[in-house]
Write a protein that holds these residues in place. Structure first.
Motif, PDB file in Angstrom:
ATOM      1  N   TRP A 426       0.831  -1.204   0.000  1.00 14.21           N
ATOM      2  CA  TRP A 426       0.000   0.000   0.000  1.00 14.21           C
ATOM      3  C   TRP A 426       0.871   1.261   0.000  1.00 14.21           C
ATOM      4  CZ3 TRP A 426      -4.174   2.003  -1.504  1.00 14.21           C
ATOM      5  CH2 TRP A 426      -4.686   3.178  -0.947  1.00 14.21           C
ATOM      6  N   VAL A 430       0.603   4.069  -2.998  1.00 14.16           N
ATOM      7  CA  VAL A 430       0.284   5.488  -2.797  1.00 14.16           C
ATOM      8  C   VAL A 430       1.411   6.368  -3.341  1.00 14.16           C
ATOM      9  CG1 VAL A 430      -0.185   7.267  -1.083  1.00 14.16           C
ATOM     10  CG2 VAL A 430      -1.196   5.010  -0.823  1.00 14.16           C
ATOM     11  N   PRO A 462      -1.871  14.617  -6.291  1.00 14.45           N
ATOM     12  CA  PRO A 462      -0.735  15.386  -5.793  1.00 14.45           C
ATOM     13  C   PRO A 462       0.551  14.569  -5.887  1.00 14.45           C
ATOM     14  CG  PRO A 462      -2.421  15.065  -4.100  1.00 14.45           C
ATOM     15  CD  PRO A 462      -2.826  14.248  -5.262  1.00 14.45           C
ATOM     16  N   PHE A 466      -0.057  11.931   1.611  1.00  9.87           N
ATOM     17  CA  PHE A 466       0.012  12.293   3.027  1.00  9.87           C
ATOM     18  C   PHE A 466       1.116  11.503   3.735  1.00  9.87           C
ATOM     19  CE2 PHE A 466      -1.002  11.644   7.474  1.00  9.87           C
ATOM     20  CZ  PHE A 466      -1.184  12.956   7.903  1.00  9.87           C
TER      21      PHE A 466
ATOM     22  N   CYS B   9      -7.752   6.269   2.851  1.00 10.47           N
ATOM     23  CA  CYS B   9      -6.927   6.013   1.662  1.00 10.47           C
ATOM     24  C   CYS B   9      -7.093   7.125   0.632  1.00 10.47           C
ATOM     25  CB  CYS B   9      -7.255   4.647   1.059  1.00 10.47           C
ATOM     26  SG  CYS B   9      -8.942   4.457   0.459  1.00 10.47           S
ATOM     27  N   ASP B  12      -5.197  10.154   1.780  1.00  2.84           N
ATOM     28  CA  ASP B  12      -3.767   9.861   1.724  1.00  2.84           C
ATOM     29  C   ASP B  12      -3.233  10.115   0.317  1.00  2.84           C
ATOM     30  OD1 ASP B  12      -1.234   8.866   2.094  1.00  2.84           O
ATOM     31  OD2 ASP B  12      -1.849   6.913   2.887  1.00  2.84           O
ATOM     32  N   ALA B  13      -3.899   9.519  -0.656  1.00  2.00           N
ATOM     33  CA  ALA B  13      -3.380   9.587  -2.021  1.00  2.00           C
ATOM     34  C   ALA B  13      -3.799  10.857  -2.768  1.00  2.00           C
ATOM     35  CB  ALA B  13      -3.842   8.353  -2.793  1.00  2.00           C
ATOM     36  N   LEU B  14      -5.034  11.313  -2.550  1.00  2.00           N
ATOM     37  CA  LEU B  14      -5.549  12.401  -3.387  1.00  2.00           C
ATOM     38  C   LEU B  14      -5.704  13.735  -2.664  1.00  2.00           C
ATOM     39  CD1 LEU B  14      -8.292  10.605  -5.535  1.00  2.00           C
ATOM     40  CD2 LEU B  14      -5.942  11.131  -6.133  1.00  2.00           C
ATOM     41  N   PRO B  16      -3.984  15.002   0.421  1.00  2.00           N
ATOM     42  CA  PRO B  16      -3.096  15.049   1.594  1.00  2.00           C
ATOM     43  C   PRO B  16      -3.253  16.346   2.383  1.00  2.00           C
ATOM     44  CG  PRO B  16      -1.847  15.296  -0.458  1.00  2.00           C
ATOM     45  CD  PRO B  16      -3.228  14.886  -0.841  1.00  2.00           C
TER      46      PRO B  16
END
Lengths: 478, 259
Positions: A426, A430, A462, A466, B9, B12-14, B16
Motif C-alpha cells: 500500500w 500510494v 498530488p 500524506f 486512503c 492519503d493519495a488524493l 493530503p
C-alpha cells in the motif's frame, strides 16, 4: 396484449436513457416535490409519529413471524362470512384461478381497481388471452392503461405524465374503449376528472365482475381493506355481482386495532393527507348488499422466498405508500420505468430481487440502483432499512449464490484489497500514484471508469501523498 | 493523549492537504496526534459493492493497527461510520466472534473529526480565520451513517471572517455513492449536476464538506463546467488562522477585514 416489463433492460441502461428525457424528469421532479412537501408538513403534526412507525414495524414483524397462523385465521373468517379463499403459489397459478373464476361467470368485460399485484403477475394479458377484457378504474391506472403505458409509481402510477399528456391520451384513446372524451377537452384538472368520471361510470354500471387488490387483510374478521382517493375503488367493490380480491400474503394485519396504526400512517406518508378520502372494508358476502359472490385469492409469487431472507424479509413490511420513491434522488432523475417493475424506487430495488431472486441481469442490477444516501430509511413508515437490504443483496451478487456475476469488478476490487491489506504494498502504491498522477487523463478515464468522466473531471493527483509528507517531515515537525 | 489519525486512503493519495490540516488543527488544540503508517483503507468501497470477505480483512487490519490508541480520529464521515456500521456485521456473518468483540471494544474510540472536536475536545471556536464566502454540503453519511448533526455548522459559524451561504436542497445526495458513480454514471452525473448548480447559485467561492469523496464528485463537475469554486474539506478551513491570513487565490468575502 398490453405492455409489460418483460425483457426490460438492466437498470443502468434504462436509467441512462431516462435521464436524457427532460420532459419526464420535469414531470417526476414536480410531482415528487409536491408530494414530499405535503408529507413533510403533515408528519410534523403528529408528535407520536416515530412511535407510530415503531408500532407499524413491530406489527408487521409479528405478522411475518406468524404468517401461517394469521393467513389461516383470515381464511377461516372469510369462509365463515360466505367468501371463498384460493391459494396461489405463483403468477401462473394466480392468473389461472382468476381467469377460471371470471370465465365461470360468463362475463367478458370486467373492471379492476387498486392492484399492483395483478400487474406484478400479468393478469391483464392472461385474461386477454382468455378473451376477457379488464379495464382499470383507478384514475392513474386508467391513464396508464388507456395510453398503453406502464406504471411508474406505487401510489400514482401515471406520475410520469403531465396534464397535457393525459389530455392527449384521453382524447385519443377513450373513444376506442368506451365513452369518448368530451369535445374540446382541455388540460384543466377538473375537466380531466370529469372526462374520466363519465368514461369510467359507464364501466362501473355495466360490469358484473370486479377484480381488486387490497391494502390490508384483517385476520381476526377476514376483512379486506382498500384505501384510495377517488371512490372508484368503492364503486368496484360495491357495484359488481362478483368480487375477486387478489391479495399478497404479506397484507395481513392481526386485528382492527392494529389496522388503526396503519391507517394513521398510510395517507399522511403516501399523499400528504390526514386521512385517505375513501377507506372501504368488506367481509365476505352480505345478502342483498354488495357483491353476492366473493373470492379472495392469496398470492405468494416469491413472498415466501423473501421471507426466508433474514435481512431482506423486512421489505415485506411495505405498505406501498411510495414515500421512499418520492424522496429518492435516483428515482427523481429516472422515473419509475427504469426499474423495470411495477415496484420502482428504493422498495423496487430491494423487493424485486427478493421476490424473484437476483438471477437475471435486470433484477441483479437493481440493488446497485442506489447511491446509498439513506433518505428512504428516514421516511419509511414501517422502518425498512433499505440500505441494509441493498448491501445484503449486493453481497449476494458479488459473493453469494446469485447467477449474475461481475468478474471484472471483482478482480479489480480483489486486487485493490490485496494491496491495501499489505502495508508495504500500500505504501508503494500510494507513492506510485503521485508519480503517475501527472500522466493521468483528467477528462477521460478508460474502461469501466469512463462514466465518471462523461460529466466530471478527475482531481489532480498530488505529487506527495500524506504518508510521504508525514515521513519526510517527521509528522510535520521538520 | 494517545491519538491516532486514520487519514483514509482517499485523503492519503488524493487529498493530503486535508490530512495535513487535521494534524495542524489537532496539534493547535493540544492533541498529540500520531499517524500509524500501517493503516490503509476502511474497506467501504468493498463493503458498499458487496465484497464482504475483503471488507473483513481490512476490518481486521484496522483493528490491529488502531487497537492501542485512546482515540482514532477520521476526517471523513463515511469512512468514520464504517467501523460502527459494517465491521461487526461483517465479522458476525463470518462467525469471527473475536473480531466482533474487538470491534465493539474499539468503536467507542473511533471519532469522525468534527464530532471529536466538539464532543471530546469540547471545542467550537477553534481559533480559525477564513475571510471567504463558503457554502457547506452535509454529506449523506454525515447526516445518516456517522450522524454529526449541526456540529460542522457550529464549527463553521465560529470561524472568524467567514461568510456562510446556505446551500439550497442541501440534504440531497450529490450522486457519488462510491462505485455507484461509475456503475450508474448517468444518474450519478445527473444528481451531481443539480448539486453543482445549487453550489454555484450560492455565489460561494468555497464548497466545504466533511467527506472529500463527495467533494471530489461535485468538484469534478464544477471543474468540468469551468466554475471557479474551490472544494475544501471543512478541516482545511478550521486549520487556518489569522497568521495564515486569507487564502491568496480566493476572493475575499464581502466586508471581510484583515487584521
Amino acid at each position: 396484449m398490453s405492455r409489460t416489463f418483460v425483457g426490460w433492460p438492466a437498470f443502468p441502461r434504462a436509467a441512462a436513457a431516462a435521464t436524457q428525457d427532460m420532459q419526464l424528469r420535469s414531470n417526476v421532479t414536480r410531482a415528487t416535490g409536491t408530494i414530499r412537501g405535503k408529507r413533510a408538513k403533515l408528519v410534523t403534526e403528529r408528535p407520536d409519529w416515530e412511535d407510530l412507525r415503531d408500532s407499524a414495524a413491530a406489527l408487521k414483524d409479528e405478522v411475518l413471524a406468524h404468517l401461517d397462523r394469521y393467513l389461516l385465521q383470515a381464511e377461516e373468517q372469510v369462509t365463515a362470512a360466505g367468501g371463498t379463499v384460493h391459494w396461489a403459489r405463483d403468477a401462473a397459478e394466480a392468473n389461472r384461478i382468476v381467469t377460471e373464476l371470471v370465465r365461470a361467470t360468463g362475463e367478458r368485460e370486467i373492471v379492476k381497481v387498486k392492484s399492483m399485484l395483478t400487474e406484478e403477475i400479468g393478469l391483464d394479458n392472461a385474461l386477454e388471452a382468455a378473451g376477457i377484457s379488464a379495464r382499470e378504474t383507478d384514475l392513474a391506472a386508467a391513464i396508464v392503461q388507456l395510453g398503453d403505458d406502464l406504471p411508474s409509481h406505487v401510489v400514482v402510477p401515471a406520475l410520469h405524465r403531465n396534464r397535457g399528456e393525459i389530455r392527449d391520451v384521453f382524447v385519443r384513446e377513450m373513444g376506442r374503449h368506451g365513452r369518448p372524451a368530451p369535445q374540446g377537452l382541455t388540460d384543466e384538472p377538473a375537466q380531466l376528472a370529469e372526462a374520466a368520471r363519465l368514461h369510467l361510470r359507464e364501466k362501473f354500471l355495466k360490469a358484473k365482475v370486479a377484480v381488486s387488490g387490497a391494502n390490508f387483510l384483517v385476520a381476526e374478521t377476514g376483512t379486506v381493506v382498500v384505501v384510495e382517493s377517488e371512490g372508484n375503488g368503492r364503486m368496484c367493490l360495491t357495484l359488481a355481482d362478483t368480487l375477486i380480491s387478489v391479495v399478497g400474503l404479506e397484507k395481513a394485519v392481526p386485528t382492527w386495532r392494529d389496522l388503526e396504526v396503519f391507517l394513521q400512517l398510510l395517507a399522511r406518508n403516501a399523499t400528504g393527507e390526514r386521512m385517505a378520502p375513501y377507506t372501504t372494508t368488506f367481509t365476505g358476502v352480505t345478502p342483498g348488499d354488495g357483491p353476492q359472490r366473493f373470492h379472495l385469492v392469496l398470492v405468494d409469487n416469491g413472498r415466501t422466498r423473501a421471507l426466508a431472507d433474514r435481512v431482506g424479509r423486512q421489505a415485506l413490511r411495505c405498505i406501498r405508500c411510495g414515500a421512499c420513491m418520492n424522496i429518492c434522488p435516483v428515482y427523481e432523475r429516472t422515473g419509475g420505468h427504469a426499474y423495470g417493475s411495477v415496484y420502482p424506487g428504493p422498495i423496487g430495488a430491494i423487493l424485486n430481487p427478493l421476490l424473484k431472486g437476483p438471477d437475471d441481469p435486470q433484477t441483479a442490477s437493481l440493488p446497485y440502483a442506489s447511491s446509498l444516501c439513506g433518505a428512504c430509511n428516514e421516511v419509511c413508515p414501517v422502518r425498512i432499512r433499505f440500505t441494509d437490504v441493498l448491501l445484503k443483496l449486493r453481497h449476494e451478487v458479488a459473493e453469494g449464490d446469485a447467477k449474475v456475476k461481475h468478474p471484472v469488478e471483482k478482480a479489480a476490487l480483489d486486487a485493490v484489497g490485496a494491496v491495501m491489506e499489505h502495508p508495504a504494498a500500500w505504501n508503494a502504491a500510494v507513492r506510485a500514484a503521485g508519480r503517475v498522477g501527472p500522466l493521468m487523463p483528467r477528462k477521460r478515464l478508460p474502461g469501466p471508469l469512463r462514466g465518471w468522466t462523461d460529466t466530471r473531471n478527475v482531481p489532480e493527483i498530488p505529487k506527495e501523498s500524506f504518508r510521504t509528507w508525514w515521513k519526510r517531515t517527521d509528522g510535520g515537525t521538520k | 493523549m494517545n491519538v491516532a489519525l486514520f487519514v483514509t486512503c482517499l485523503n492519503d493519495a488524493l487529498f493530503p492537504r486535508s490530512g495535513q490540516a487535521a494534524v495542524t488543527l489537532l496539534r493547535r488544540l493540544g492533541v498529540d496526534v500520531d499517524f500509524p503508517s500501517a493503516q490503509s483503507c476502511c474497506g467501504q468501497m468493498h463493503w458498499n459493492t458487496g465484497y464482504r470477505s475483503e471488507t473483513l480483512r481490512l476490518a481486521r487490519r484496522f483493528v490491529d493497527v488502531f487497537a492501542d490508541y485512546e482515540a482514532i480520529v477520521i476526517p471523513s464521515a463515511s469512512c468514520g461510520g464504517m467501523p460502527a456500521e459494517a465491521y461487526a456485521t461483517a465479522a458476525e456473518a463470518a462467525g469471527d466472534m473475536g473480531l466482533v468483540r474487538a470491534v465493539r471494544e474499539l468503536v467507542p474510540r473511533v471519532h469522525e473529526l468534527t464530532t471529536y472536536l466538539t464532543d471530546v475536545l469540547g471545542a467550537e471556536d477553534v481559533g480559525a480565520y477564513f475571510p471567504h464566502r463558503v457554502t457547506y454540503h452535509p454529506t449523506c453519511h454525515s447526516l445518516r451513517a456517522a450522524p454529526v448533526g449541526h456540529r460542522p455548522y457550529r464549527l463553521l459559524c465560529a470561524v472568524a471572517g467567514i461568510d456562510l451561504a446556505e446551500l439550497p436542497a442541501q440534504q440531497e445526495c450529490c450522486g457519488f455513492g462510491g462505485t455507484f458513480s461509475v456503475k450508474n454514471a448517468a444518474v450519478s452525473g445527473a444528481m451531481c449536476a443539480d448539486k453543482a448548480r445549487h453550489v454555484v447559485e450560492t455565489g460561494a467561492s468555497v464548497l466545504a464538506a466533511v467527506d472529500n469523496s463527495c467533494l471530489m464528485n461535485i468538484g469534478g463537475r464544477l471543474d468540468r463546467d469551468g466554475h471557479p469554486v474551490h472544494t475544501m474539506h471543512l478541516v482545511e478551513i478550521l486549520a487556518r488562522t489569522w497568521e495564515d491570513g486569507p487564502v491568496p487565490e480566493l476572493p475575499l468575502a464581502a466586508g471581510a477585514v484583515a487584521r
